[in-house]
Structure formats: structure tokens, C-alpha cells
Design a protein around this motif. Structure first.
Motif, PDB file in Angstrom:
ATOM      1  N   LEU A 168       0.661  -1.338   0.007  1.00  0.00           N
ATOM      2  CA  LEU A 168      -0.004   0.177   0.032  1.00  0.00           C
ATOM      3  C   LEU A 168       0.927   1.260  -0.035  1.00  0.00           C
ATOM      4  N   ALA A 169       0.690   2.284  -0.752  1.00  0.00           N
ATOM      5  CA  ALA A 169       1.400   3.570  -0.932  1.00  0.00           C
ATOM      6  C   ALA A 169       0.899   4.513  -0.214  1.00  0.00           C
ATOM      7  N   ASN A 170      -0.369   4.214   0.149  1.00  0.00           N
ATOM      8  CA  ASN A 170      -0.894   5.599   1.074  1.00  0.00           C
ATOM      9  C   ASN A 170      -0.337   5.120   2.594  1.00  0.00           C
ATOM     10  N   PRO A 171       0.267   6.073   3.144  1.00  0.00           N
ATOM     11  CA  PRO A 171       0.782   6.015   4.655  1.00  0.00           C
ATOM     12  C   PRO A 171      -0.496   5.683   5.704  1.00  0.00           C
ATOM     13  N   VAL A 172      -1.515   6.612   5.526  1.00  0.00           N
ATOM     14  CA  VAL A 172      -2.425   6.378   6.481  1.00  0.00           C
ATOM     15  C   VAL A 172      -3.335   4.839   6.338  1.00  0.00           C
ATOM     16  N   TYR A 219     -14.799   4.973  -5.953  1.00  0.00           N
ATOM     17  CA  TYR A 219     -13.521   5.465  -6.441  1.00  0.00           C
ATOM     18  C   TYR A 219     -12.298   5.591  -5.036  1.00  0.00           C
ATOM     19  N   LEU A 220     -13.288   6.308  -4.086  1.00  0.00           N
ATOM     20  CA  LEU A 220     -12.226   6.743  -2.975  1.00  0.00           C
ATOM     21  C   LEU A 220     -11.890   5.663  -2.179  1.00  0.00           C
ATOM     22  N   LEU A 221     -12.706   4.259  -2.312  1.00  0.00           N
ATOM     23  CA  LEU A 221     -12.481   3.152  -1.629  1.00  0.00           C
ATOM     24  C   LEU A 221     -11.324   2.659  -2.314  1.00  0.00           C
ATOM     25  N   TRP A 222     -11.271   2.781  -3.573  1.00  0.00           N
ATOM     26  CA  TRP A 222     -10.282   1.767  -4.694  1.00  0.00           C
ATOM     27  C   TRP A 222      -8.827   2.690  -4.235  1.00  0.00           C
ATOM     28  N   THR A 223      -8.981   3.885  -4.463  1.00  0.00           N
ATOM     29  CA  THR A 223      -7.730   4.897  -4.736  1.00  0.00           C
ATOM     30  C   THR A 223      -7.124   5.048  -3.149  1.00  0.00           C
ATOM     31  N   GLY A 224      -7.946   4.421  -2.156  1.00  0.00           N
ATOM     32  CA  GLY A 224      -7.254   4.571  -0.829  1.00  0.00           C
ATOM     33  C   GLY A 224      -6.085   3.803  -0.368  1.00  0.00           C
ATOM     34  N   ALA A 225      -5.813   3.002  -1.340  1.00  0.00           N
ATOM     35  CA  ALA A 225      -4.680   2.392  -1.078  1.00  0.00           C
ATOM     36  C   ALA A 225      -3.430   2.704  -1.464  1.00  0.00           C
ATOM     37  N   ASP A 226      -3.474   3.685  -2.375  1.00  0.00           N
ATOM     38  CA  ASP A 226      -2.387   4.438  -2.886  1.00  0.00           C
ATOM     39  C   ASP A 226      -2.519   5.984  -2.670  1.00  0.00           C
ATOM     40  N   PRO A 276      -5.220   9.497  -0.904  1.00  0.00           N
ATOM     41  CA  PRO A 276      -6.191   9.999   0.126  1.00  0.00           C
ATOM     42  C   PRO A 276      -7.333   9.156  -0.326  1.00  0.00           C
ATOM     43  N   GLY A 277      -8.011   8.707   0.464  1.00  0.00           N
ATOM     44  CA  GLY A 277      -9.354   8.036   0.453  1.00  0.00           C
ATOM     45  C   GLY A 277      -9.338   6.608   1.352  1.00  0.00           C
ATOM     46  N   GLY A 315     -15.371   6.468   1.343  1.00  0.00           N
ATOM     47  CA  GLY A 315     -16.034   6.104   0.555  1.00  0.00           C
ATOM     48  C   GLY A 315     -17.490   5.439   1.083  1.00  0.00           C
ATOM     49  N   GLY A 316     -17.356   4.779   2.432  1.00  0.00           N
ATOM     50  CA  GLY A 316     -18.752   4.510   2.950  1.00  0.00           C
ATOM     51  C   GLY A 316     -19.326   5.848   3.392  1.00  0.00           C
ATOM     52  N   ALA A 317     -19.000   6.793   3.732  1.00  0.00           N
ATOM     53  CA  ALA A 317     -19.811   8.234   4.143  1.00  0.00           C
ATOM     54  C   ALA A 317     -20.393   8.476   2.870  1.00  0.00           C
ATOM     55  N   VAL A 318     -19.731   8.696   1.653  1.00  0.00           N
ATOM     56  CA  VAL A 318     -20.511   9.003   0.344  1.00  0.00           C
ATOM     57  C   VAL A 318     -21.628   8.112  -0.017  1.00  0.00           C
ATOM     58  N   LEU A 319     -21.246   6.980   0.152  1.00  0.00           N
ATOM     59  CA  LEU A 319     -22.477   6.036  -0.341  1.00  0.00           C
ATOM     60  C   LEU A 319     -23.585   6.324   0.548  1.00  0.00           C
TER      61      LEU A 319
END
Length: 314
Positions: free
Chosen positions: A134-138, A206-213, A215-216, A221-225
Motif C-alpha cells: 500500500l502506497a498510502n501511509p494512512v 473510487y475513494l475506496l479503491w484509490t485509498g490504497a495508494d 487519500p481516500g 467511500g462509505g460516508a459518500v455512499l
């Protein structure tokens, strides 16, 4: 002084002034509106601190879903608030102000006495970040180094739903949460409820998927849904599902359930609980996040809908 510094000073002054106004205003509804504006401005502060993940969460919860809860509570309290003219006495207000100032001073002292540089585990996290892919440190920290805390947070969400549903009367138990919303089918709300959700669902995924690398992540993603689902419900285009629905309950336990299964897998086939095999770390984490997204979306929406009020047939 640069324009960026001037902007930060003005932003800090506005946030501080809005916070003081929110806690001193007499009307509950005005305080709720002030809290929503405060949450949105705090999100800007997090952006200035380069914490985009935290900013998105603050905007979604502090300025969005949390604000809806407070505004709904304020609307219900408006009649009783008008009949109750009692206000805290001067001694109570002075004690509250003194307590708030004391807490602020203690926090300031705690920050000032920190060693320079402050102790941090960032180098250790960075040196082991490649193990998850995972590239996203968070996301890396939340799903690998603090995975137990993240799993327990989803359990807390599930317990919150149980607590809200326990407020239902015996006659309404098993029925649908909240009232049935009826809106003008040709009005603006219904138009937005037909136009916005397709784009909102894509953004949430998209927020769910991009969160791996980037911000997101699952929470954003769940809050938007959840907000898209609530928009459709408020427009009267759909109704809340009955709490007795088996599929609904499966969605509510999906996040912590998948998290627990993966954790037990690490305990049985690996060195420790929630220890991901290096070769399958990223797929396992993405699978957990997909389940968590569904749980978060359903939980947030149902928390806002409230306790069951109607039978399952209505």
C-alpha cells in the motif's frame, strides 16, 4: 508575510471565533448550524496540514452526517426549548469557562514539554511499508500497524446500531427506522435524488479503491455512499429497510466479520493475530476494506434514520 501565511491566520481566527459563537449562542438550532460550519472549516485546516484523509473524514462526518444528526435533534427540541426559558446561572457559566481554560492550558503545556524532536514511529512504519503493498501511509497504518484498533472501531459502529435500535418500542421492533418521507416527485429534491446518486456511487467506489495508494479509503467511500442512500430516502424514492431484514444484518456485520476472519487466519496460519502474509497482504486488506465500506455506509445511514418507528409492511 506571504499570502499563504495570511490565509492561515485568517482561517484560524475565523475558526476560533466560530467555535466561541457556537458554544455561547442560546438557540440550539443556531449552535448546530455553527457546528456544521465549524466542521467544514476544520477540514480546510487539515488540508493546509497536508492531512487530506483526515480532511475528507472531517468534512463527511463533522460537516455532513454529524451535522444532519444535530440539526434533526435541534428541530425536535425546538418546541420544548421554546417552553423552557431556564438558562445556566452565572456561577455555572464561570465554572464551565474556567474548566475549559484549564483544559486548554494543560493541553498547551503537554505540547510544549514534548521533546524536540518528538518521539515518532514514522521511520519504523516507512521501513516496513513495502510489506503490505500500500502506497498510502494512512491506510498502511490503519490496516496494518493499527489493525486491531480499526477492527474495534467497526465493532463500536455495530454496537451503536444495536443501541439505537434498542430504543424502539415493542410494537415497532422489527420494522422500519424513521418516518416514511414524502417529497414532491417533481420537486428539486426528487430531481437531485435521481441525478446525484449514480455519480456519488462512482465517487464512493473510487475513494475506496484509490485509498490504497492515495487519500481516500473505506470510511470516506462509505460516508459518500451513505449520503447518497439518505438522499434517495429523504426524497421518498425509497424506504428504509426493516431491521429484521437478514441481508441488512449481514451487511452490518460484514466489516468486523471479515476483519475477524482474516485476523484468525493470521493467528492459525501465521505468526500472530491480523498478521498478513506478505504475498497476499494487499488483496486481503482490499477485501476487508470492501466489506468495511458496505458496513460503514449502512451503519451511518441507519444511525441517522433512527430507531424503528413503523412496521415492516408500512
Amino acid at each position: 508575510m506571504s499570502i499563504a501565511t495570511l490565509f492561515e491566520i485568517v482561517l484560524a481566527a475565523v475558526v476560533l471565533g466560530l467555535a466561541i459563537w457556537t458554544i455561547t449562542v442560546s438557540e440550539t438550532y443556531s449552535a448546530a448550524v455553527g457546528f456544521v460550519a465549524y466542521g467544514l472549516l476544520v477540514a480546510l485546516i487539515w488540508v493546509r496540514l497536508d492531512a487530506v484523509d483526515v480532511a475528507m473524514t472531517e468534512a463527511a462526518i463533522g460537516g455532513g452526517l454529524g451535522g444532519i444528526v444535530l440539526l434533526g435533534a435541534a428541530a425536535r427540541l425546538r418546541e420544548s426549548e421554546a417552553m423552557t426559558a431556564e438558562r445556566p446561572g452565572r456561577v455555572v457559566r464561570l465554572c464551565a469557562a474556567a474548566l475549559s481554560a484549564s483544559i486548554a492550558m494543560v493541553l498547551a503545556v503537554a505540547v510544549l514539554i514534548l521533546p524536540d524532536p518528538a518521539p515518532t514511529l514514522a521511520p519504523t512504519v516507512i521501513s516496513n511499508a513495502g510489506a503490505t503493498g500500500l502506497a498510502n501511509p494512512v491506510t498502511n497504518v490503519l490496516m496494518a500497524f493499527r489493525a486491531m484498533d480499526t477492527m474495534l472501531e467497526k465493532v463500536v459502529l455495530m454496537l451503536a446500531i444495536v443501541g439505537v435500535w434498542s430504543l424502539a418500542s415493542d410494537q415497532a421492533w422489527g420494522g422500519r427506522p424513521g418516518p416514511r418521507h414524502e417529497a414532491d416527485p417533481n420537486g428539486v429534491l426528487a430531481f437531485l435524488a435521481r441525478l446525484t446518486p449514480p455519480a456519488g456511487i462512482v465517487i464512493g467506489i473510487y475513494l475506496l479503491w484509490t485509498g490504497a495508494d492515495h487519500p481516500g479509503g473505506a470510511f470516506q467511500g462509505g460516508a459518500v455512499l451513505a449520503s447518497m442512500w439518505l438522499l434517495v430516502i429523504m426524497a421518498g424514492l425509497a424506504d428504509t429497510p426493516p431491521v429484521s431484514s437478514r441481508s441488512l444484518r449481514l451487511i452490518l456485520v460484514a466489516g468486523p466479520g471479515v476483519f475477524l476472519v482474516v485476523g484468525l487466519g493470521g493467528l492459525c496460519f501465521g505468526p500472530a493475530f491480523l498478521a498478513y502474509p506478505v504475498a497476499f497482504a494487499k488483496p486481503l486488506i482490499l477485501g476487508i476494506e470492501v466489506a468495511m465500506t458496505l458496513t460503514i455506509a449502512a451503519t451511518l445511514a441507519l444511525l441517522l434514520a433512527g430507531a424503528p418507528e413503523r412496521s415492516a409492511t408500512r
